[in-house]
Design an enzyme around this catalytic site. Sequence first.
Site, PDB file in Angstrom:
ATOM      1  CE  LYS A  33      -0.359  12.903   0.994  1.00 22.50           C
ATOM      2  NZ  LYS A  33      -1.589  13.191   0.283  1.00 22.50           N
ATOM      3  NE  ARG A  74      -4.272   3.387   6.749  1.00 22.57           N
ATOM      4  CZ  ARG A  74      -4.543   4.368   5.900  1.00 22.57           C
ATOM      5  NH1 ARG A  74      -3.696   5.356   5.742  1.00 22.57           N
ATOM      6  NH2 ARG A  74      -5.671   4.391   5.235  1.00 22.57           N
TER       7      ARG A  74
HETATM    8  P1  AMP Z   1      -3.690  10.372   2.040  1.00 17.62           P
HETATM    9  O1  AMP Z   1      -4.695  10.223   0.942  1.00 17.62           O
HETATM   10  O2  AMP Z   1      -3.763  11.690   2.712  1.00 17.62           O
HETATM   11  O3  AMP Z   1      -3.676   9.191   2.984  1.00 17.62           O
HETATM   12  O4  AMP Z   1      -2.212  10.358   1.376  1.00 17.62           O
HETATM   13  C1  AMP Z   1      -1.714   9.255   0.643  1.00 17.62           C
HETATM   14  C2  AMP Z   1      -1.967   9.479  -0.847  1.00 17.62           C
HETATM   15  O5  AMP Z   1      -1.088  10.472  -1.365  1.00 17.62           O
HETATM   16  C3  AMP Z   1      -1.678   8.283  -1.705  1.00 17.62           C
HETATM   17  O6  AMP Z   1      -2.752   7.365  -1.681  1.00 17.62           O
HETATM   18  C4  AMP Z   1      -1.494   8.903  -3.084  1.00 17.62           C
HETATM   19  O7  AMP Z   1      -2.755   8.994  -3.725  1.00 17.62           O
HETATM   20  C5  AMP Z   1      -1.052  10.331  -2.778  1.00 17.62           C
HETATM   21  N1  AMP Z   1       0.300  10.672  -3.270  1.00 17.62           N
HETATM   22  C6  AMP Z   1       0.626  11.858  -3.833  1.00 17.62           C
HETATM   23  N2  AMP Z   1       1.934  11.884  -4.172  1.00 17.62           N
HETATM   24  C7  AMP Z   1       2.467  10.692  -3.825  1.00 17.62           C
HETATM   25  C8  AMP Z   1       3.775  10.118  -3.922  1.00 17.62           C
HETATM   26  N3  AMP Z   1       4.809  10.795  -4.421  1.00 17.62           N
HETATM   27  N4  AMP Z   1       3.947   8.862  -3.436  1.00 17.62           N
HETATM   28  C9  AMP Z   1       2.911   8.161  -2.893  1.00 17.62           C
HETATM   29  N5  AMP Z   1       1.651   8.646  -2.785  1.00 17.62           N
HETATM   30  C10 AMP Z   1       1.423   9.900  -3.246  1.00 17.62           C
END
Ligand code: AMP
Length: 580
Positions: A265, A433
């Site tokens: 991530k 989601r």
């Molecule tokens: P959050 O913003 O905390 O809800 O986490 C989800 C976000 O992580 C997504 O919207 C992407 O912008 C980010 N992200 C980073 N790496 C990845 C990945 N490998 N796959 C999908 N999302 C990712």
Amino acid sequence: MKYSDLVEVYERLGRTSKRLEKTGHLSDFLKNVHADDVEEVVLLLQGRIFPAWDEREIGIASQLMVKAISIASGADAHAVTKEWKRTGDLGTVAENLIKGKKQHTLASSELTVKKVFSNIRKLAEVSGEGSVDRKLQLIAELLTSSSGIEARYVARTILGDLRVGVGEGALRDAIVWANFMRVTDEMSKEKREDYNSFIDAVQEAYDLTNDFAVVAKIAKEKGVQGLKSVQIKQGKPIKVMLALKADSATEAFETVGRPAQVEFKYDGFRMEINKDEKGQVVIFTRRLENVTGQFPDVVEYAKEHVKAKSFILDAEAVGYDKKTMKYLPFQNISQRIKRKYDIEKTAEQLPVEVNVFDVLAYNGKNLINEPFRKRREIVERIVDNVRRKIRPSQAIVTDKEEKIEDFFRESREKGNEGLMIKNLEAPYKPGARVGHMLKFKGVAENLDLAIIGAEWGEGKRSKWLSSYDLACSSHGKLMEIGKASTGLKEKPEEGLSFEEITKLLKPLITEEHGKHVKVKPKIVIEVGYEEIQKSPSYSSGYALRFPRVIRNRSSEKGVSDINTLKDVERLYEQQRKQKA
Ligand code: AMP
């Protein structure tokens, strides 16, 4: 269509907060709108002139509206400002002053929806010399032809603050009610299934177009068949799929199945990279803002290193240090998103690596209904692996908890936030989601909260708003959860500063009481804390112990994306269990 017909429905919508009632008003109205007017009407119902993804903005400052009201009403600017201070809303000011004037002059032409729409759209289009006067003229023309109540809505639409509360859900349902069937309590099971399939058809067409105006027109003119044949349009954005959270590897497997794909991530920002058949590349953020101009480097990578005629890729751009080549946290590159000048230089100083993790369309073919396994194969086939430029996201496929934990540590060591854990068989669900991908960040999760008020500081901080009232959301309402005044810097060069947040909040002030101000909820910040406590002092029923501002997330998240009261309750429970 007369603008007064639309205003009538605004009034009805404004009088209720119940979603079903709103849906009823919307559908009664939409049923009778002519197909030629439906697109304008649906945008105006949402207080918009352009669909959300369109980068054009009306961009009228409150001060210009004050002038326009003054011209149209004959009241001097001072009187307008005084009325504004008293009521706190320029829409009401326009209404009161125009209404007052109307008693004297009765002659004015009747406003149409098309006229209002076209004048406001022109506001976004005029530029260059004399444009301020031209804008004033366009607004004043509308206000002069308005009745008092019409003036209220004209002003609010122009200022981007309609306040009638038409949510996406109500609009979607209203399109179904108006064009197919209305939901009732007595509906038979079969009817209910039919109804749900209409809802799905409208929702899917919306997910692909991101524009209820287009969807409403297709529903009216071509019915369900029309909705079903809506195609992904390369060059236009599609809502991105959102993630749920997993607290442990086992919990993640329970949701996405075994084996799962596990990816780094990255702590960057999301990019939807879109190339059409003509080779033109467009880049959208997670909120579907067009940021192509800010990322010439990414445009080049997309052209050079992706082997396909056309595509829509979902990716995370992460910044890295030019010298050490190590990843940097998001805030180091956040300024690239808003950059309007020195773009090439900034791109060179703050380079990004694009990690492609999904593909939604490829060479004209819509892939969102294909399983992730297959989409990922395509990503690996068409995206070159060029370190620190563009590459498929780093991933493993595993069915073992230990492997996830090892990969989590590796990811953290490389400067990432954690992991994403994904269901290999799932389709891509735009805007949803649904648990097809989960974020796993280990322990203690920060909250994304909206700033709804603030207080001017003391002593050397007196020129800044230095304490912020925070809110989470609950069914569309904002619920206070405390105040934060630490985490920000006094010197801008040291990081996110009081000055910067003050600048962002000042134009949003709606009320002032002594040192305290209320602000329009637009700014979203990430907040860290020691603990969540129950508290009767705030409307959410919770307070944060030692809250600190971590970063400004407004460029990626809107108020609809902030953490919910449910999240807070969940974290509170989790924390309680950990303590026990
Ligand atoms: P959050 O913003 O905390 O809800 O986490 C989800 C976000 O992580 C997504 O919207 C992407 O912008 C980010 N992200 C980073 N790496 C990845 C990945 N490998 N796959 C999908 N999302 C990712």
